[in-house]
Design a protein around this motif. Structure first.
Motif, PDB file in Angstrom:
ATOM      1  N   VAL A   3     -21.723 -15.474  50.348  1.00 23.41           N
ATOM      2  CA  VAL A   3     -21.661 -14.015  50.256  1.00 23.41           C
ATOM      3  C   VAL A   3     -22.585 -13.407  51.305  1.00 23.41           C
ATOM      4  N   LEU A   4     -22.132 -12.327  51.920  1.00 27.15           N
ATOM      5  CA  LEU A   4     -22.952 -11.594  52.879  1.00 27.15           C
ATOM      6  C   LEU A   4     -23.220 -10.190  52.337  1.00 27.15           C
ATOM      7  N   ILE A   5     -24.489  -9.837  52.204  1.00 28.56           N
ATOM      8  CA  ILE A   5     -24.881  -8.496  51.777  1.00 28.56           C
ATOM      9  C   ILE A   5     -25.189  -7.678  53.025  1.00 28.56           C
ATOM     10  N   SER A  31     -25.448  -6.574  63.378  1.00 30.14           N
ATOM     11  CA  SER A  31     -25.893  -7.936  63.078  1.00 30.14           C
ATOM     12  C   SER A  31     -24.920  -8.634  62.129  1.00 30.14           C
ATOM     13  N   ALA A  32     -24.277  -7.859  61.241  1.00 32.82           N
ATOM     14  CA  ALA A  32     -23.294  -8.440  60.328  1.00 32.82           C
ATOM     15  C   ALA A  32     -22.106  -9.015  61.095  1.00 32.82           C
ATOM     16  N   GLU A  33     -21.650  -8.297  62.120  1.00 32.74           N
ATOM     17  CA  GLU A  33     -20.527  -8.779  62.928  1.00 32.74           C
ATOM     18  C   GLU A  33     -20.870 -10.086  63.627  1.00 32.74           C
ATOM     19  N   ILE A  34     -22.106 -10.196  64.085  1.00 26.83           N
ATOM     20  CA  ILE A  34     -22.537 -11.440  64.725  1.00 26.83           C
ATOM     21  C   ILE A  34     -22.557 -12.583  63.717  1.00 26.83           C
ATOM     22  N   MET A  35     -23.079 -12.298  62.523  1.00 27.10           N
ATOM     23  CA  MET A  35     -23.136 -13.326  61.480  1.00 27.10           C
ATOM     24  C   MET A  35     -21.740 -13.773  61.070  1.00 27.10           C
ATOM     25  N   LYS A  39     -20.260 -17.636  61.003  1.00 21.61           N
ATOM     26  CA  LYS A  39     -20.181 -18.276  59.694  1.00 21.61           C
ATOM     27  C   LYS A  39     -19.066 -17.656  58.864  1.00 21.61           C
ATOM     28  N   LYS A  40     -18.395 -18.463  58.081  1.00 17.33           N
ATOM     29  CA  LYS A  40     -17.317 -17.984  57.218  1.00 17.33           C
ATOM     30  C   LYS A  40     -17.878 -17.601  55.851  1.00 17.33           C
ATOM     31  N   GLY A  55     -12.397  -9.124  59.168  1.00 19.13           N
ATOM     32  CA  GLY A  55     -11.408  -9.866  58.396  1.00 19.13           C
ATOM     33  C   GLY A  55     -11.897 -10.364  57.056  1.00 19.13           C
ATOM     34  N   CYS A  56     -13.132 -10.031  56.691  1.00 21.99           N
ATOM     35  CA  CYS A  56     -13.704 -10.456  55.407  1.00 21.99           C
ATOM     36  C   CYS A  56     -13.691  -9.282  54.432  1.00 21.99           C
ATOM     37  N   VAL A  57     -13.174  -9.503  53.252  1.00 23.13           N
ATOM     38  CA  VAL A  57     -13.014  -8.440  52.268  1.00 23.13           C
ATOM     39  C   VAL A  57     -14.361  -8.009  51.684  1.00 23.13           C
ATOM     40  N   VAL A  58     -14.451  -6.725  51.350  1.00 26.27           N
ATOM     41  CA  VAL A  58     -15.656  -6.168  50.736  1.00 26.27           C
ATOM     42  C   VAL A  58     -15.413  -5.973  49.244  1.00 26.27           C
TER      43      VAL A  58
END
Length: 271
Positions: A3-5, A31-35, A39-40, A55-58
């Motif tokens: 999970v990415l916060i 920075s989120a776009e870089i992460m 990483k998936k 492409g990652c759902v929120v």
């Protein structure tokens, strides 16, 4: 689960970490776009992004407990399983559905079939009829809703029959249809499963969004866990002393509780 916060609000990040303690954190979209490129992630939790990023759902961050009540994600199918009898599974199911907010529509499906009636029927003091065997005679959507018991204003029960002969012909597709029909009206569907593993149980597990397994931490249970082909959360109620050795060997995701009320947060917020 990865999970990415994404947030620049310390309070929001702290709250999100209560639910996803191992999540990565980004303080900006850049920075989120870089992460995300490196990483998936399974999904994002954010107060800065609405629908998706890279492409990652929120997912919306759900509210924490309100008193004894909790709000789950909608359209959950929760399978409550065990690897042996006598672990308190039916009591846990009752605590679980009674702890939900009153505006959450809940269906409990009892698949603990045995002659003489199930533990859940006795625990809830349900009438003998209707039951799932009556639905199986017609297998229609109309028959499904007609044979539910209204336990309370927001909780309905599809109970096990008093005799095994009423469900001798139940098939996996019958379970799939129950889930399909139930999703048209209910927010949460909870299956109370037997501790055996057959094609009907497998159909429930295949359709579940969350699987919770109750255990006493015995060696025999761990032997069955090792062969269990699903991701699940184990809730140990007063386990045996050596259980941690097996937990480490199997790399289990687990929670030890002294009472079942303590485990409800994990049921809804751990995947």
């Amino acid at each position: 689960m990865k999970v990415l916060i994404i947030s620049n609000d310390r309070d929001y990040i702290k709250k999100a970490k209560e639910f996803y303690e191992d999540a990565d954190t980004s303080l900006s979209l850049e920075s989120a776009e870089i992460m995300l490129s490196k990483k998936k992630y399974d999904f994002i939790v954010s107060d800065l992004v609405k629908d998706s990023l890279g492409g990652c759902v929120v997912k919306e961050l759900e509210e924490k407990k309100k008193g004894k009540e909790i709000r789950p994600l909608r359209q959950e199918v929760i399978a409550v399983y065990s690897f042996k009898g006598g672990v308190g599974k039916t009591t846990f199911v009752k605590v679980l559905f009674e702890s939900l907010e009153k505006n959450i529509k809940v269906l409990v499906v009892d698949l603990n079939f045995r002659d003489g009636g199930s533990d859940l029927s006795f625990l809830l003091d349900l009438p003998v009829i209707p039951h799932i065997g009556m639905y199986l005679k017609e297998k229609t959507k109309e028959s499904f809703f007609k044979n539910l018991i209204e336990y309370s204003t927001n909780i309905s029960i599809l109970q096990a029959p008093p005799k095994l002969s009423f469900v001798k012909d139940i098939k996996p597709e019958d379970v799939e249809n129950i889930i399909k029909f139930a999703r048209t009206k209910f927010d949460v569907i909870i299956f109370d499963l037997p501790y055996e593993f057959n094609e009907v149980v497998k159909a429930v597990l295949d359709g579940a969004t969350k699987i919770v397994a109750l255990s006493k931490g015995t060696e025999g249970e761990f032997a069955r866990m090792k062969e269990f082909p699903y991701e699940f959360l184990t809730i140990f109620a007063k386990p045996e002393k050596e259980f941690k050795r097996y937990v480490k060997l199997l790399n289990l995701r687990y929670k030890v509780v002294s009472n079942f009320n303590e485990s409800l947060k994990e049921v809804f917020y751990l995947v």
